[in-house]
Design an enzyme around this catalytic site. Structure first.
Site, PDB file in Angstrom:
ATOM      1  N   GLY A  20       0.794  -1.214   0.000  1.00  0.00           N
ATOM      2  CA  GLY A  20       0.000   0.000   0.000  1.00  0.00           C
ATOM      3  C   GLY A  20       0.828   1.266   0.000  1.00  0.00           C
ATOM      4  O   GLY A  20       1.970   1.296  -0.454  1.00  0.00           O
ATOM      5  N   GLU A  62      -3.221  -2.756  -0.730  1.00  0.00           N
ATOM      6  CA  GLU A  62      -3.616  -2.801   0.680  1.00  0.00           C
ATOM      7  C   GLU A  62      -3.539  -1.387   1.258  1.00  0.00           C
ATOM      8  O   GLU A  62      -2.498  -0.941   1.726  1.00  0.00           O
ATOM      9  CB  GLU A  62      -2.707  -3.764   1.436  1.00  0.00           C
ATOM     10  CG  GLU A  62      -2.790  -5.200   0.888  1.00  0.00           C
ATOM     11  CD  GLU A  62      -1.677  -6.093   1.393  1.00  0.00           C
ATOM     12  OE1 GLU A  62      -1.067  -5.755   2.423  1.00  0.00           O
ATOM     13  OE2 GLU A  62      -1.431  -7.131   0.761  1.00  0.00           O
ATOM     14  N   GLY A  64      -5.193  -0.029   3.833  1.00  0.00           N
ATOM     15  CA  GLY A  64      -5.668   0.172   5.194  1.00  0.00           C
ATOM     16  C   GLY A  64      -4.882   1.209   5.970  1.00  0.00           C
ATOM     17  O   GLY A  64      -5.451   2.058   6.671  1.00  0.00           O
ATOM     18  N   ARG A  65      -3.561   1.164   5.867  1.00  0.00           N
ATOM     19  CA  ARG A  65      -2.734   2.119   6.623  1.00  0.00           C
ATOM     20  C   ARG A  65      -2.993   3.546   6.163  1.00  0.00           C
ATOM     21  O   ARG A  65      -3.178   4.456   6.979  1.00  0.00           O
ATOM     22  CB  ARG A  65      -1.254   1.761   6.452  1.00  0.00           C
ATOM     23  CG  ARG A  65      -0.325   2.758   7.105  1.00  0.00           C
ATOM     24  CD  ARG A  65       1.110   2.297   7.089  1.00  0.00           C
ATOM     25  NE  ARG A  65       1.534   1.813   5.782  1.00  0.00           N
ATOM     26  CZ  ARG A  65       2.805   1.602   5.462  1.00  0.00           C
ATOM     27  NH1 ARG A  65       3.759   1.812   6.340  1.00  0.00           N
ATOM     28  NH2 ARG A  65       3.126   1.166   4.270  1.00  0.00           N
ATOM     29  N   ARG A 100       3.718  -2.173  16.507  1.00  0.00           N
ATOM     30  CA  ARG A 100       4.655  -1.736  15.465  1.00  0.00           C
ATOM     31  C   ARG A 100       6.007  -1.270  15.999  1.00  0.00           C
ATOM     32  O   ARG A 100       7.050  -1.654  15.452  1.00  0.00           O
ATOM     33  CB  ARG A 100       4.039  -0.636  14.601  1.00  0.00           C
ATOM     34  CG  ARG A 100       2.930  -1.121  13.674  1.00  0.00           C
ATOM     35  CD  ARG A 100       2.479  -0.045  12.701  1.00  0.00           C
ATOM     36  NE  ARG A 100       3.392   0.102  11.596  1.00  0.00           N
ATOM     37  CZ  ARG A 100       4.141   1.187  11.373  1.00  0.00           C
ATOM     38  NH1 ARG A 100       4.068   2.224  12.190  1.00  0.00           N
ATOM     39  NH2 ARG A 100       4.932   1.238  10.337  1.00  0.00           N
ATOM     40  N   TYR A 104       8.915  -3.605  14.623  1.00  0.00           N
ATOM     41  CA  TYR A 104       9.634  -3.041  13.482  1.00  0.00           C
ATOM     42  C   TYR A 104      10.555  -1.882  13.844  1.00  0.00           C
ATOM     43  O   TYR A 104      11.267  -1.379  12.975  1.00  0.00           O
ATOM     44  CB  TYR A 104       8.637  -2.523  12.434  1.00  0.00           C
ATOM     45  CG  TYR A 104       7.608  -3.525  11.984  1.00  0.00           C
ATOM     46  CD1 TYR A 104       7.971  -4.738  11.403  1.00  0.00           C
ATOM     47  CD2 TYR A 104       6.251  -3.258  12.135  1.00  0.00           C
ATOM     48  CE1 TYR A 104       7.015  -5.655  10.991  1.00  0.00           C
ATOM     49  CE2 TYR A 104       5.280  -4.169  11.725  1.00  0.00           C
ATOM     50  CZ  TYR A 104       5.677  -5.358  11.151  1.00  0.00           C
ATOM     51  OH  TYR A 104       4.739  -6.266  10.739  1.00  0.00           O
ATOM     52  N   CYS A 131       7.177  -7.805  29.825  1.00  0.00           N
ATOM     53  CA  CYS A 131       8.488  -8.233  30.330  1.00  0.00           C
ATOM     54  C   CYS A 131       9.515  -8.331  29.205  1.00  0.00           C
ATOM     55  O   CYS A 131      10.575  -8.916  29.389  1.00  0.00           O
ATOM     56  CB  CYS A 131       8.351  -9.565  31.046  1.00  0.00           C
ATOM     57  SG  CYS A 131       7.734 -10.895  29.998  1.00  0.00           S
ATOM     58  N   GLU A 132       9.212  -7.761  28.041  1.00  0.00           N
ATOM     59  CA  GLU A 132      10.132  -7.821  26.907  1.00  0.00           C
ATOM     60  C   GLU A 132      10.906  -6.509  26.798  1.00  0.00           C
ATOM     61  O   GLU A 132      10.328  -5.429  26.908  1.00  0.00           O
ATOM     62  CB  GLU A 132       9.355  -8.057  25.599  1.00  0.00           C
ATOM     63  CG  GLU A 132       8.391  -9.224  25.648  1.00  0.00           C
ATOM     64  CD  GLU A 132       9.076 -10.539  25.934  1.00  0.00           C
ATOM     65  OE1 GLU A 132      10.231 -10.710  25.491  1.00  0.00           O
ATOM     66  OE2 GLU A 132       8.481 -11.391  26.604  1.00  0.00           O
TER      67      GLU A 132
END
Length: 219
Positions: A20, A62, A64-65, A100, A104, A131-132
């Site tokens: 997109g 696509e 959507g974003r 996100r 990313y 906890c990440e």
């Protein structure tokens, strides 16, 4: 597509241009002009496909974003702070609400509500509550001084917020509010409860006991 059509004499119904069109995630970016992009796609379509007798091929994309991302935001509250070799602000949201940045390393602009015009002279990592160690909404981001209880407005989450949400660490999905043109606010999705979390669990006696405890807690 034209080569496949020519080589194998097959009819191709559509092509998906995939990811997109992006948006201006930073206020300093220039937004994409969808009309200019559309004209460019049409020019290539005519030259590559229509001129080869493939003018019936559909173009999918696509979007959507481009359509949704700028019209959603994640509102979260500063509830922790840590001052070591870096300055950390912990918030009550996490990657389960917006994946996100953790997945990313994506940039989402952040506004500290009530301090829109304040000097951005403090550098923070804005962290979630999982906890990440990649559960961060911003890394080394210049923002106004954040005090406990401040609300942070994380921009452009309309396409990848709730839609990519999950229940890791037992996190429950938050409510969704619709800001209307007249300034009023409507809840369009309630927050999840513990019973929603266990709704698909088939544990018989344990589940019945949990329901009873939940009813007691609800009074």
């Amino acid at each position: 597509m034209a080569e496949l059509h020519r080589t194998f004499d097959v009819h191709i119904a559509f092509v998906n241009l995939s990811g997109g069109v992006g948006i201006a995630y930073s206020p300093y970016d220039t937004p994409n002009d969808i009309a200019v992009i559309g004209e460019g796609v049409k020019e290539v379509y005519d030259a590559v496909l229509r001129d080869k007798g493939m003018g019936d091929v559909a173009i999918y994309c696509e979007m959507g974003r481009f359509m949704l991302a700028p019209y959603g935001a994640l509102i979260t509250k500063a509830i922790h702070e840590k001052h070591i070799y870096k300055e950390y602000i912990g918030v009550d949201a996490c990657a389960a609400n917006l994946m996100r940045p953790a997945m990313y390393g994506s940039y989402h602009h952040i506004t500290v509500l009530g301090k829109e015009d304040a000097l951005r002279d403090h550098m923070y990592d804005v962290t979630g509550s999982l906890c990440e160690n990649n559960d961060k909404f911003a890394v080394a981001r210049l923002l106004p001084k954040i005090d406990m209880g401040d609300y942070l407005f994380i921009h452009d989450t309309g396409a990848h917020g709730f839609a990519m949400g999950y229940n890791y660490n037992g996190r429950l999905r938050s409510a969704e509010l619709l800001l209307k043109e007249d300034g009023s606010v409507q809840e369009i999705r309630r927050a999840e409860t513990e019973m929603d979390y266990f709704a698909t669990f088939n544990g018989s006696e344990f589940y019945d006991s949990l329901q009873e405890q939940y009813r007691e807690l609800r009074g």
